[in-house]
Motif scaffolding. Structure first.
Motif, PDB file in Angstrom:
ATOM      1  N   TRP A  29       0.537  -1.800   0.109  1.00  0.00           N
ATOM      2  CA  TRP A  29      -0.006  -0.095  -0.202  1.00  0.00           C
ATOM      3  C   TRP A  29       0.701   1.300   0.492  1.00  0.00           C
ATOM      4  N   SER A  30       1.869   1.207   0.621  1.00  0.00           N
ATOM      5  CA  SER A  30       2.694   2.326   0.674  1.00  0.00           C
ATOM      6  C   SER A  30       3.359   2.878  -1.467  1.00  0.00           C
ATOM      7  N   THR A  32       2.038   1.603  -3.775  1.00  0.00           N
ATOM      8  CA  THR A  32       0.839   1.679  -4.928  1.00  0.00           C
ATOM      9  C   THR A  32       0.719   3.077  -3.973  1.00  0.00           C
ATOM     10  N   SER A  33       0.244   4.157  -2.807  1.00  0.00           N
ATOM     11  CA  SER A  33      -0.291   5.173  -3.249  1.00  0.00           C
ATOM     12  C   SER A  33       0.985   5.858  -3.222  1.00  0.00           C
ATOM     13  N   HIS A  34       2.735   5.642  -3.286  1.00  0.00           N
ATOM     14  CA  HIS A  34       3.255   6.441  -3.787  1.00  0.00           C
ATOM     15  C   HIS A  34       3.900   6.513  -5.484  1.00  0.00           C
ATOM     16  N   VAL A  36       1.847   6.906  -8.644  1.00  0.00           N
ATOM     17  CA  VAL A  36      -0.047   7.268  -9.363  1.00  0.00           C
ATOM     18  C   VAL A  36       0.091   7.453 -10.627  1.00  0.00           C
ATOM     19  N   VAL A 116      -8.192  -0.009  -7.340  1.00  0.00           N
ATOM     20  CA  VAL A 116      -7.067   0.433  -7.658  1.00  0.00           C
ATOM     21  C   VAL A 116      -6.955   0.628  -9.536  1.00  0.00           C
ATOM     22  N   HIS A 144      -6.455  11.003  -7.328  1.00  0.00           N
ATOM     23  CA  HIS A 144      -6.729   9.206  -7.045  1.00  0.00           C
ATOM     24  C   HIS A 144      -5.360   8.745  -6.861  1.00  0.00           C
ATOM     25  N   ARG A 145      -4.419   9.669  -6.276  1.00  0.00           N
ATOM     26  CA  ARG A 145      -3.309   9.459  -4.776  1.00  0.00           C
ATOM     27  C   ARG A 145      -4.331   9.023  -3.190  1.00  0.00           C
ATOM     28  N   THR A 148      -6.872   6.660  -3.312  1.00  0.00           N
ATOM     29  CA  THR A 148      -6.207   4.996  -3.762  1.00  0.00           C
ATOM     30  C   THR A 148      -5.735   5.125  -2.520  1.00  0.00           C
ATOM     31  N   GLN A 149      -5.104   5.774  -1.676  1.00  0.00           N
ATOM     32  CA  GLN A 149      -4.883   5.769  -0.046  1.00  0.00           C
ATOM     33  C   GLN A 149      -6.742   5.559   0.443  1.00  0.00           C
ATOM     34  N   GLY A 152      -6.715   1.793   0.438  1.00  0.00           N
ATOM     35  CA  GLY A 152      -5.506   1.365   0.863  1.00  0.00           C
ATOM     36  C   GLY A 152      -6.110   1.038   2.414  1.00  0.00           C
TER      37      GLY A 152
END
Length: 173
Positions: A29-30, A32-34, A36, A116, A144-145, A148-149, A152
């Motif tokens: 998840w770290s 994936t959210s970083h 974008v 996602v 989008h971020r 996604t967060q 997560g």
């Protein structure tokens, strides 16, 4: 005591009580959210703050990644959906009907990533349709971020609840 008993006694092979599963969940998840749409989010902040060459680099990288993603979706999207659905169905059946804890853990990692992926396709289409530069692009990438967060956070919450339930259930027997 044989070799297998020693190894399985030292290393817990159950998924939800294994530290490596939780490390994998955090890393998943770290990252994936970083990243974008394949672009590190610090590039978005730098482009917004500095403009100029940083903004051009961001727009170029987003254009390349969105074109690539949409090409993959158009060429083999049906196969990806079919194989992904079969994979998730197998994980659900093995995990929640036959109670294979590893399959439950894989499902807890893979199922939210499906959302996602769908969000990425939607964002790529919107970017290609006109939100491809300046403030509109930055807003799309921020949105989008954030989504996604949110996915997560919800995923980690339910995975933690299910993991605690499974650990308490196994300890009870």
């Amino acid at each position: 005591m044989d070799w297998y008993s020693t190894v399985f006694e030292v290393i817990d092979m159950r998924s939800f009580s294994n530290l490596w599963f939780w490390v994998m969940l955090a890393v998943l998840w770290s990252s994936t959210s970083h990243w974008v749409l394949g672009v590190p989010f610090d590039m978005v902040a730098r482009a917004r703050r500095a403009g100029g060459q940083a903004a051009e680099d961001l727009e170029d990288l987003v254009r390349i990644n969105t074109n690539r993603l949409l090409f993959i979706v158009e060429e083999s999207g049906l196969w990806i959906v079919a194989i992904g659905s079969a994979f998730l169905t197998a994980a659900v059946i093995l995990g929640f009907y036959y109670w294979v804890e590893f399959a439950q853990a894989v499902f807890m990692l893979a199922f939210p990533m499906m959302f996602v992926g769908l969000l990425s396709i939607n964002s790529a289409r919107r970017i290609q349709a006109g939100e491809n530069s300046g403030e509109a692009l930055w807003r799309r990438l921020r949105l989008h971020r954030m989504i996604t967060q949110f996915i997560g956070v919800v995923s980690i919450f339910f995975t933690a609840l299910w993991g605690m339930y499974m650990n308490l259930t196994v300890l009870a027997f």
